[in-house]
Structure formats: structure tokens, C-alpha cells
Design a protein around this motif. Structure first.
Motif, PDB file in Angstrom:
ATOM      1  N   ASN A 282       6.612   5.253  -9.818  1.00 42.65           N
ATOM      2  CA  ASN A 282       6.409   4.405  -8.719  1.00 42.65           C
ATOM      3  C   ASN A 282       4.986   3.743  -8.721  1.00 42.65           C
ATOM      4  N   LEU A 283       4.158   4.386  -9.153  1.00 39.95           N
ATOM      5  CA  LEU A 283       2.546   3.790  -9.105  1.00 39.95           C
ATOM      6  C   LEU A 283       2.561   2.250  -9.171  1.00 39.95           C
ATOM      7  N   GLU A 284       3.089   1.788 -10.121  1.00 39.50           N
ATOM      8  CA  GLU A 284       2.893   0.300 -10.493  1.00 39.50           C
ATOM      9  C   GLU A 284       3.709  -0.723  -9.637  1.00 39.50           C
ATOM     10  N   ARG A 285       4.146  -0.144  -8.745  1.00 40.60           N
ATOM     11  CA  ARG A 285       4.811  -0.781  -7.450  1.00 40.60           C
ATOM     12  C   ARG A 285       4.007  -1.359  -6.462  1.00 40.60           C
ATOM     13  N   PHE A 286       2.647  -0.816  -6.498  1.00 40.90           N
ATOM     14  CA  PHE A 286       1.755  -0.841  -5.271  1.00 40.90           C
ATOM     15  C   PHE A 286       0.805  -1.683  -5.778  1.00 40.90           C
ATOM     16  N   ASP A 287      -0.058  -2.115  -4.867  1.00 43.01           N
ATOM     17  CA  ASP A 287      -1.324  -2.852  -5.210  1.00 43.01           C
ATOM     18  C   ASP A 287      -2.620  -2.031  -5.010  1.00 43.01           C
ATOM     19  N   LEU A 288      -2.140  -0.908  -3.823  1.00 47.50           N
ATOM     20  CA  LEU A 288      -3.299  -0.105  -3.484  1.00 47.50           C
ATOM     21  C   LEU A 288      -2.783   1.214  -2.923  1.00 47.50           C
ATOM     22  N   ILE A 289      -3.429   2.348  -3.393  1.00 43.95           N
ATOM     23  CA  ILE A 289      -3.281   3.756  -2.956  1.00 43.95           C
ATOM     24  C   ILE A 289      -4.413   4.352  -2.231  1.00 43.95           C
ATOM     25  N   ILE A 290      -3.723   4.856  -0.950  1.00 45.03           N
ATOM     26  CA  ILE A 290      -4.908   5.446  -0.105  1.00 45.03           C
ATOM     27  C   ILE A 290      -4.239   7.006  -0.226  1.00 45.03           C
ATOM     28  N   ILE A 291      -5.400   7.851  -0.607  1.00 42.30           N
ATOM     29  CA  ILE A 291      -4.877   9.601  -0.652  1.00 42.30           C
ATOM     30  C   ILE A 291      -5.796   9.787   0.683  1.00 42.30           C
TER      31      ILE A 291
ATOM     32  N   TYR B 246      -8.036   4.472  -3.251  1.00 43.60           N
ATOM     33  CA  TYR B 246      -9.023   4.888  -2.384  1.00 43.60           C
ATOM     34  C   TYR B 246      -8.851   6.209  -1.584  1.00 43.60           C
ATOM     35  N   VAL B 247      -9.914   7.162  -1.137  1.00 48.32           N
ATOM     36  CA  VAL B 247      -9.606   8.348  -0.699  1.00 48.32           C
ATOM     37  C   VAL B 247     -10.292   8.282   0.488  1.00 48.32           C
ATOM     38  N   MET B 248      -9.260   8.803   1.628  1.00 45.31           N
ATOM     39  CA  MET B 248      -9.566   8.620   3.020  1.00 45.31           C
ATOM     40  C   MET B 248      -9.863  10.061   3.401  1.00 45.31           C
ATOM     41  N   PRO B 249     -11.039  10.824   3.617  1.00 45.72           N
ATOM     42  CA  PRO B 249     -11.251  12.288   3.677  1.00 45.72           C
ATOM     43  C   PRO B 249     -10.941  12.582   5.114  1.00 45.72           C
ATOM     44  N   HIS B 250     -10.991  12.069   6.116  1.00 45.45           N
ATOM     45  CA  HIS B 250     -10.659  12.423   7.597  1.00 45.45           C
ATOM     46  C   HIS B 250     -11.565  13.296   7.866  1.00 45.45           C
ATOM     47  N   GLY B 251     -12.795  13.104   7.636  1.00 41.22           N
ATOM     48  CA  GLY B 251     -13.624  14.333   8.338  1.00 41.22           C
ATOM     49  C   GLY B 251     -13.672  15.409   7.564  1.00 41.22           C
ATOM     50  N   MET B 252     -12.997  15.725   6.242  1.00 42.40           N
ATOM     51  CA  MET B 252     -12.963  16.898   5.293  1.00 42.40           C
ATOM     52  C   MET B 252     -14.311  16.859   4.534  1.00 42.40           C
TER      53      MET B 252
ATOM     54  N   ILE C 142       0.782  -1.193   0.035  1.00 40.25           N
ATOM     55  CA  ILE C 142      -0.031   0.045  -0.083  1.00 40.25           C
ATOM     56  C   ILE C 142       0.739   1.551  -0.039  1.00 40.25           C
ATOM     57  N   LEU C 143       0.638   2.254  -0.870  1.00 39.87           N
ATOM     58  CA  LEU C 143       0.952   3.665  -0.834  1.00 39.87           C
ATOM     59  C   LEU C 143       0.019   4.586  -0.135  1.00 39.87           C
ATOM     60  N   ARG C 144       0.676   5.123   0.892  1.00 39.45           N
ATOM     61  CA  ARG C 144      -0.091   6.245   1.698  1.00 39.45           C
ATOM     62  C   ARG C 144       0.365   7.609   1.250  1.00 39.45           C
ATOM     63  N   VAL C 145      -0.573   8.561   0.547  1.00 41.44           N
ATOM     64  CA  VAL C 145      -0.237   9.842  -0.045  1.00 41.44           C
ATOM     65  C   VAL C 145      -0.875  10.659   0.878  1.00 41.44           C
ATOM     66  N   ILE C 146      -0.017  11.583   1.461  1.00 41.46           N
ATOM     67  CA  ILE C 146      -0.519  12.752   2.497  1.00 41.46           C
ATOM     68  C   ILE C 146       0.411  13.894   2.512  1.00 41.46           C
ATOM     69  N   PRO C 147      -0.031  15.091   2.594  1.00 43.85           N
ATOM     70  CA  PRO C 147       0.506  16.296   2.451  1.00 43.85           C
ATOM     71  C   PRO C 147       1.876  16.396   3.276  1.00 43.85           C
ATOM     72  N   SER C 148       1.333  16.179   4.854  1.00 48.83           N
ATOM     73  CA  SER C 148       2.663  16.236   5.749  1.00 48.83           C
ATOM     74  C   SER C 148       2.476  15.035   6.735  1.00 48.83           C
TER      75      SER C 148
ATOM     76  N   VAL D 182     -14.213   5.368  -1.160  1.00 45.91           N
ATOM     77  CA  VAL D 182     -14.044   6.211  -0.234  1.00 45.91           C
ATOM     78  C   VAL D 182     -14.035   5.593   1.095  1.00 45.91           C
ATOM     79  N   LEU D 183     -13.181   5.770   2.111  1.00 38.11           N
ATOM     80  CA  LEU D 183     -12.841   5.204   3.436  1.00 38.11           C
ATOM     81  C   LEU D 183     -13.485   6.222   4.628  1.00 38.11           C
ATOM     82  N   PHE D 184     -14.038   5.748   5.444  1.00 36.61           N
ATOM     83  CA  PHE D 184     -14.627   6.409   6.337  1.00 36.61           C
ATOM     84  C   PHE D 184     -14.126   5.623   7.752  1.00 36.61           C
TER      85      PHE D 184
END
Length: 398
Positions: free
Chosen positions: A78-87, A116-122, A3-9, A158-160
Motif C-alpha cells: 500500500n505505500l505507493e498509494r500515498f504521497d506522504l507518510i507520518i509515523i 516523516y516522524v512525529m515523536p509527540h514528546g518521546m 497522507i498515511l498516518r501510522v500509529i500503534p493504537s 521530524v515533526l514537532f
């Protein structure tokens, strides 16, 4: 699964999402899942050196949109190295850019990962309705129409973190038609066992507090957290009850205009501002408090809240904290409206309880944590959700 987790900081001062990642990755490793993090932080940032998993820092980013010139190329390579991405999170450069590069790869290759997108309440309607956010609400609506609507509606799902967040997200923007909505839960690592050094370090960090009779607020200092409301309620209550426990308000952000306003509001009161607490000091604050208070106007999950529950502390919260139903049903604390009178009445009610009843609330709070928010349980739930929807996604998401 990788899994790749993409986060600003990944800066701890940015609040819950980065801490949630730090909690979940070690637990998922036990399930055979490998994670990497992609962040727009400066690779020289000191806070990146504390973690034992791979963090690809490609920043620094620039401006309120967190633009990062290296993001597109990194994703393409790098994207093809992963099975799943979470924004993780919305409204910044990383979300639409990751979606866009994924979409390009999807058109070229059947081996593109799920995303997938995880909005974290946004997606909470609070952010569009709050009077103080009118300009940002207009901006977000424009962004939704031009950019973020695609990110939510055209990715894999979308993940909640809880059912309340899922339901609230449906009220905010249109068109809102995600392909999947998954309540994957959320959790924390078990708190450390109490040690006397925890209390000693906390009291050293909280100048002037020389006893353990206190209530605790511990979170980012921000208007949505309702700290001004808490101080006003506490002030009113103190006038009626001079033996009120002290109030400790801990967290980053005291240098902001809002933080300075809070200090002025609390002048002459038994209110202490130790700033951001970490390590032993943080756990000492949790273990020593009589109750944990979170009077938020909007709270998606509240990691510090659940950490307090893991320390067997009763919690006093508003019904704008999205896990209030679990706490209410398990009798782990008290729930009120997010108003000064609501908070004051809740605190007064708590004061009137016997010591035995308060202790029982703390025991119940811990049981709720064990049943709902232990990280192993949450990590298993998330991975099973991905596995269960894998075949559906490969068939439908083109």
C-alpha cells in the motif's frame, strides 16, 4: 495530497497522539488533503467505529513492543498509494518497520512517498533522566543505537508540535542529525458551545460533587502528570484554607497501582475521581471549573489543556509543559516549577487574585488558543511545511 498516518493504537485511552489525529484529519480535508490511518488495533475494537475517515486496523498487536505480523505485508502492498507518510510515536514495532519498508521501496522506485516522524514528546530528555525510568532509559539508548536513530536521522524529517519540543529533542540522544526539523504546530477542534446538559451530565458522572466551585485536572492518570504532587500541595493548602475549592481529578488509569495510591493519598479530602470523562460530561467539567490544573513533570502539548483554554478557562501549569511560553507570554495562566512547593505557591497565588483578575486570565487564555492552537491554523501550517520542503526532499533524500 494523500497522507498515511501510522500509529500503534487509536484507543482514546492511550492519550494525545490519537486525539491529535482525530482533530487534524477533518481540518486537512477542508484543504483538499486525504488521510488514512494505519493502526495495529484489533479491527473489532469499538472505538474505531466513531470516526468518519478510513482506518486500516490490522491487529491485534502483541507484547510491549506491539508486534504485528501483518504490518510488513500491508506496507509493501500500500505505500505507493500515498504521497506522504507520518509515523506517530517511537519505541514500538510500527516505527522501524515502516521506515524499513519505505527504505526498501525508496531503493527501487523514485515514486516512493516522503516519510516523516512525529515523536509527540518521546524525545524529551525527561524520559532518559527520570529515576523511575532507569531500565527503560537504558533500553531506549540501545534501541536508539540499533534502530530508532535510523528512523530519526534517515527519514525525510521530524515533526514537532511546538518550538520547546524541538529544542528539547536535541538534548537527548546522539548522534541526532535529522535531515529536517519542522515545527508544524498542533491544534484542536473548537469546543462545542456550552449547554446545560453538559453540566448536568458532568455532575451525574462526578458522584458527591454537588456544586461548581472546583479546580479541574483532566488527563491520563500517570506518574509523569504529577497528580500526587498536586494532591500533596492541595492537602497542605487546605489545612490553611478550609474554604478551598474542591479538586476534581478525571482521567483513565485509576485502576493502576498509581491510581490506587492517589485514592489513598486523597482520603478525607474534597477530592473527586470520576474516571475518564467523554462527550457532554467532559465539556461540562471544563465549562464548570474555576481553573484547569496540569502539574506535569513532562508534557509535550496537552490537548486537554488547550481544550480548557478553548472554553475560556485560566490554566495553572508547570514549566515542564512545552507550551508554557505561549501561555506565559499571553497571560493566560500561572506557571510554576514541578515541585510540591511550586504547585502550592501557584495555587495560593491564584486564590489571592480578585474575581475580575481571574476572569481576565480566562479571556487571555482563549485569545492564546485562537492565535496558536485552532486546528485550521495548525493544519494549514503542517501542509505548507510539507509543500515548502517537497523539492528539497526530492533532491536530497536518496
Amino acid at each position: 495530497m494523500k497522507i498515511l498516518r501510522v500509529i500503534p493504537s487509536m484507543d482514546p485511552k492511550q492519550g494525545g497522539p490519537c486525539q491529535g489525529i482525530r482533530n487534524s484529519i477533518p481540518a486537512q480535508e477542508k484543504l483538499g488533503v486525504i488521510n488514512e490511518v494505519l493502526t495495529l488495533d484489533d479491527p473489532a475494537s469499538a472505538f474505531l467505529k466513531q470516526d468518519n475517515f478510513i482506518i486500516n486496523a490490522i491487529g491485534p498487536s502483541n507484547g510491549p513492543y506491539s508486534y504485528c505480523s501483518g504490518l510488513k505485508d500491508w506496507l509493501k502492498n500500500n505505500l505507493e498509494r500515498f504521497d506522504l507518510i507520518i509515523i506517530h510515536g517511537l519505541w514500538q514495532y510500527h516505527s522501524y518497520t515502516t521506515y524499513k519498508i519505505w527504505r526498501e521501496l525508496k531503493r527501487k522506485s523514485r515514486k516512493a512517498p516522503s516519510i516523516y516522524v512525529m515523536p509527540h514528546g518521546m524525545l524529551d530528555p525527561y524520559f532518559q533522566r527520570a529515576k523511575s525510568r532507569r531500565l527503560k532509559a537504558i533500553r531506549n539508548w540501545i534501541f536508539w543505537k540499533l534502530v530508532e536513530g535510523n528512523v530519526l536521522n534517515k527519514t525525510s524529517g521530524v515533526l514537532f508540535t511546538c518550538e520547546e519540543e524541538l529544542l528539547l529533542a536535541r538534548q537527548t540522544f546522539s548522534p541526532y542529525n535529522p535531515r529536517l526539523e519542522l515545527n508544524v504546530g498542533y491544534g484542536i477542534q473548537p469546543p462545542p458551545y456550552f449547554k446545560h446538559i453538559h453540566s448536568a451530565d458532568f455532575l451525574d458522572s462526578c458522584s458527591g460533587l454537588d456544586h461548581k466551585n472546583y479546580w479541574l485536572f483532566l488527563s491520563r492518570i500517570h506518574p509523569k502528570k504529577g497528580v500526587d504532587m498536586l494532591i500533596n500541595a492541595y492537602t497542605q493548602l487546605e489545612q490553611e484554607n478550609p474554604h478551598l475549592p474542591s479538586l476534581v481529578i478525571a482521567g483513565p488509569g485509576m485502576e493502576t497501582a498509581y491510581g490506587k495510591y492517589l485514592r489513598k493519598l486523597a482520603e478525607g479530602k474534597k477530592i473527586y475521581f470520576p474516571g475518564m470523562l467523554e462527550g457532554n460530561s467532559k465539556w461540562g467539567a471544563f465549562y464548570g471549573c474555576n481553573a484547569f490544573i496540569l502539574p506535569s513533570h513532562q508534557e509535550n502539548f496537552g490537548i486537554a489543556l488547550v481544550e480548557a483554554m478553548g472554553c475560556k478557562k485560566p490554566v495553572l501549569i508547570t514549566n515542564k509543559v512545552n507550551i508554557w511560553r505561549e501561555i506565559d507570554e499571553g497571560n493566560g495562566g500561572l506557571i510554576c516549577d514541578d515541585t510540591v512547593s511550586g504547585v502550592k505557591n501557584m495555587l495560593q497565588k491564584w486564590l489571592n487574585f480578585s474575581s475580575d483578575k481571574k476572569l481576565k486570565y480566562g479571556e487571555n487564555s482563549y485569545k492564546i488558543y485562537q492565535s496558536n492552537f485552532e486546528i485550521e491554523h495548525a493544519s494549514y501550517k503542517m501542509i505548507e511545511a510539507f509543500k515548502n520542503n517537497y523539492n528539497y526532499e526530492r533532491t536530497v533524500i536518496n
